[in-house]
Design a protein around this motif. Sequence first.
Motif, PDB file in Angstrom:
ATOM      1  N   GLY A  49       3.045 -12.834  -2.768  1.00  0.00           N
ATOM      2  CA  GLY A  49       2.430 -12.494  -1.487  1.00  0.00           C
ATOM      3  C   GLY A  49       2.013 -13.757  -0.733  1.00  0.00           C
ATOM      4  O   GLY A  49       1.608 -14.741  -1.325  1.00  0.00           O
ATOM      5  N   GLU A  58      -2.262  -3.643  -3.258  1.00  0.00           N
ATOM      6  CA  GLU A  58      -1.106  -3.091  -2.558  1.00  0.00           C
ATOM      7  C   GLU A  58      -0.334  -2.109  -3.423  1.00  0.00           C
ATOM      8  O   GLU A  58       0.161  -1.088  -2.921  1.00  0.00           O
ATOM      9  CB  GLU A  58      -0.184  -4.226  -2.096  1.00  0.00           C
ATOM     10  CG  GLU A  58      -0.849  -5.160  -1.089  1.00  0.00           C
ATOM     11  CD  GLU A  58       0.023  -6.337  -0.721  1.00  0.00           C
ATOM     12  OE1 GLU A  58       1.089  -6.512  -1.364  1.00  0.00           O
ATOM     13  OE2 GLU A  58      -0.343  -7.090   0.202  1.00  0.00           O
ATOM     14  N   GLU A  68      -4.746   2.090   1.161  1.00  0.00           N
ATOM     15  CA  GLU A  68      -3.940   0.873   1.269  1.00  0.00           C
ATOM     16  C   GLU A  68      -3.103   0.600   0.018  1.00  0.00           C
ATOM     17  O   GLU A  68      -2.415  -0.418  -0.058  1.00  0.00           O
ATOM     18  CB  GLU A  68      -4.871  -0.323   1.524  1.00  0.00           C
ATOM     19  CG  GLU A  68      -5.905  -0.525   0.416  1.00  0.00           C
ATOM     20  CD  GLU A  68      -6.984  -1.527   0.795  1.00  0.00           C
ATOM     21  OE1 GLU A  68      -7.068  -1.877   1.984  1.00  0.00           O
ATOM     22  OE2 GLU A  68      -7.742  -1.937  -0.109  1.00  0.00           O
ATOM     23  N   THR A  69      -3.154   1.513  -0.970  1.00  0.00           N
ATOM     24  CA  THR A  69      -2.496   1.270  -2.264  1.00  0.00           C
ATOM     25  C   THR A  69      -1.379   2.272  -2.522  1.00  0.00           C
ATOM     26  O   THR A  69      -1.537   3.475  -2.302  1.00  0.00           O
ATOM     27  CB  THR A  69      -3.519   1.351  -3.407  1.00  0.00           C
ATOM     28  OG1 THR A  69      -4.601   0.462  -3.141  1.00  0.00           O
ATOM     29  CG2 THR A  69      -2.874   0.994  -4.734  1.00  0.00           C
ATOM     30  N   ARG A 127      -7.829  -6.361  -1.653  1.00  0.00           N
ATOM     31  CA  ARG A 127      -6.903  -5.288  -1.305  1.00  0.00           C
ATOM     32  C   ARG A 127      -5.796  -5.189  -2.362  1.00  0.00           C
ATOM     33  O   ARG A 127      -5.107  -6.167  -2.649  1.00  0.00           O
ATOM     34  CB  ARG A 127      -6.294  -5.524   0.076  1.00  0.00           C
ATOM     35  CG  ARG A 127      -5.380  -4.379   0.536  1.00  0.00           C
ATOM     36  CD  ARG A 127      -5.034  -4.471   2.009  1.00  0.00           C
ATOM     37  NE  ARG A 127      -4.434  -5.750   2.367  1.00  0.00           N
ATOM     38  CZ  ARG A 127      -5.064  -6.691   3.063  1.00  0.00           C
ATOM     39  NH1 ARG A 127      -6.328  -6.524   3.433  1.00  0.00           N
ATOM     40  NH2 ARG A 127      -4.449  -7.824   3.351  1.00  0.00           N
ATOM     41  N   SER A 149      -3.099  -8.250  -2.667  1.00  0.00           N
ATOM     42  CA  SER A 149      -2.693  -8.923  -1.436  1.00  0.00           C
ATOM     43  C   SER A 149      -2.870 -10.438  -1.555  1.00  0.00           C
ATOM     44  O   SER A 149      -3.918 -10.926  -1.952  1.00  0.00           O
ATOM     45  CB  SER A 149      -3.537  -8.393  -0.269  1.00  0.00           C
ATOM     46  OG  SER A 149      -3.211  -9.063   0.923  1.00  0.00           O
ATOM     47  N   ARG A 201       1.173   7.329  -1.843  1.00  0.00           N
ATOM     48  CA  ARG A 201       0.319   6.321  -1.228  1.00  0.00           C
ATOM     49  C   ARG A 201      -1.013   6.951  -0.862  1.00  0.00           C
ATOM     50  O   ARG A 201      -1.070   8.044  -0.294  1.00  0.00           O
ATOM     51  CB  ARG A 201       0.979   5.732   0.021  1.00  0.00           C
ATOM     52  CG  ARG A 201       0.201   4.563   0.618  1.00  0.00           C
ATOM     53  CD  ARG A 201       0.956   3.888   1.753  1.00  0.00           C
ATOM     54  NE  ARG A 201       0.319   2.632   2.139  1.00  0.00           N
ATOM     55  CZ  ARG A 201       0.540   1.471   1.558  1.00  0.00           C
ATOM     56  NH1 ARG A 201       1.399   1.393   0.550  1.00  0.00           N
ATOM     57  NH2 ARG A 201      -0.083   0.382   1.953  1.00  0.00           N
TER      58      ARG A 201
END
Length: 462
Positions: free
Chosen positions: A81, A34, A51-52, A32, A68, A48
Amino acid sequence: MSTVIELLIVLGIMVLVHEFGHFAVAKLCGIRVEVFSIGFGKRVFGFRRGETEYQISAIPLGGYVKMSGEMGFAGNELSTGTVAPTDPGDFNAHPRWQRILVALAGPIANFILALGLMTAVSMFHNEVQQFLDGPAITDYIQSQTPAAKTGIHSGDRIVHYDTIENPTWEDVANRSILNLNQTIPFSFIHDGQRTDTKLFIEAKGGGPDDFSLDQIGLVPKMQDTPVQVNSLEPSMPAARAGLQPNDKILSIDGVQLHSVTALLSYLQDQAGKPASLNVQRTAANGTAQTLNIHVTPELADTASGKGYRLGFVAVLPPVRVERLPLGKAMAASWQFNKKNSVLIVEVIKRLFTRQVSVKSLQSPIGIGQQIHQAAQMPGWTPLIGTMSLISINLGILNLMPIPILDGGMILFLLIETIMRRDVNQQIKERIYQVAFVCILAFFAFVIFNDLTRLNLFTKLKP
């Protein structure tokens, strides 16, 4: 301002490609992402999607991809993170070989960009100065220079230079920059006889950006034809003496020269003495006549400071335009990038062995000057070639095994693979913090060095 804009555009492209490499492989591996950012610091604007968060940040000197659960640097950004490693989208939940691929992807993207740029140049319009890839035959040897002390003469051919046998002029220039203020093996052919000797590569008060072969007395034979006048500068000796556009200077004081650089070197040797030009002039009806024109050089500004000049702009040396099919264009691009990659690696190696001064490195200020110079040259080839070199540099430097760089992450992952366990998180954090401070200090030093050597670039005119 134009230099700043050009720098931001070129660096923006380089960073976008680099970070997209990390981003694409991370997505393929199911990690994922971010944040995808061009620039560091505070977010200026963005959007956005999924999920990015895609954004432009305030400091346009790099970029990053924040994944992530990642700790450390990927794409040059320190993140902390702390998502549990059981999360399937977590960076640390993936096998080490996948994390190594993610780290490698940025530099590889830069290498692919460099190959693509030079392939396009070779396919559509690649201008190459003909003398650069030909035999290293001298046009003039300036007196009281390191080259003159070796006994080489005008018209001699260099057959060995540093580590290169039968070098081209491009080889001679590259090896000279790598060996500033050092003595190298040097061989030449004069009247059929080979002379093996040594040559000192003297850097007169500057670094690689200020170096030119005429500083050590070597002037390449850039063409077989005489120097031709393109335009005259008002109130300068050439105009006052009656020289005209399109005149060809067959000789000066009986010496045949074939480039502006050779003519300038000869004028400096004569220290302002009156000169006799043997000139060929073609009339409108095509009739050619030979004239003797007497002229006294004048002390004026040159590319390297004050020097004796006549005051005209010459026709540029001939170039060869190449348009290669795709296969040959890719091969030519591979050779171009391979040769420059080897040079970059050798420069890095010589930095550690103190054979190359750290002062020769460039910050964005120096890079911006190079980009601006390339952008001012005719055609797209110089600018695209410069972009290719910057992309190679970015790729190679990011592979160096230094924490906060991609190579540092790869090194940690390889160590953990050998140990079969993770390095302590706190130890990693301390190493990254120390490396970050060191990189900032080094960056500040290089910027200061660039500021101290800022200079105005002038056109080479005789």
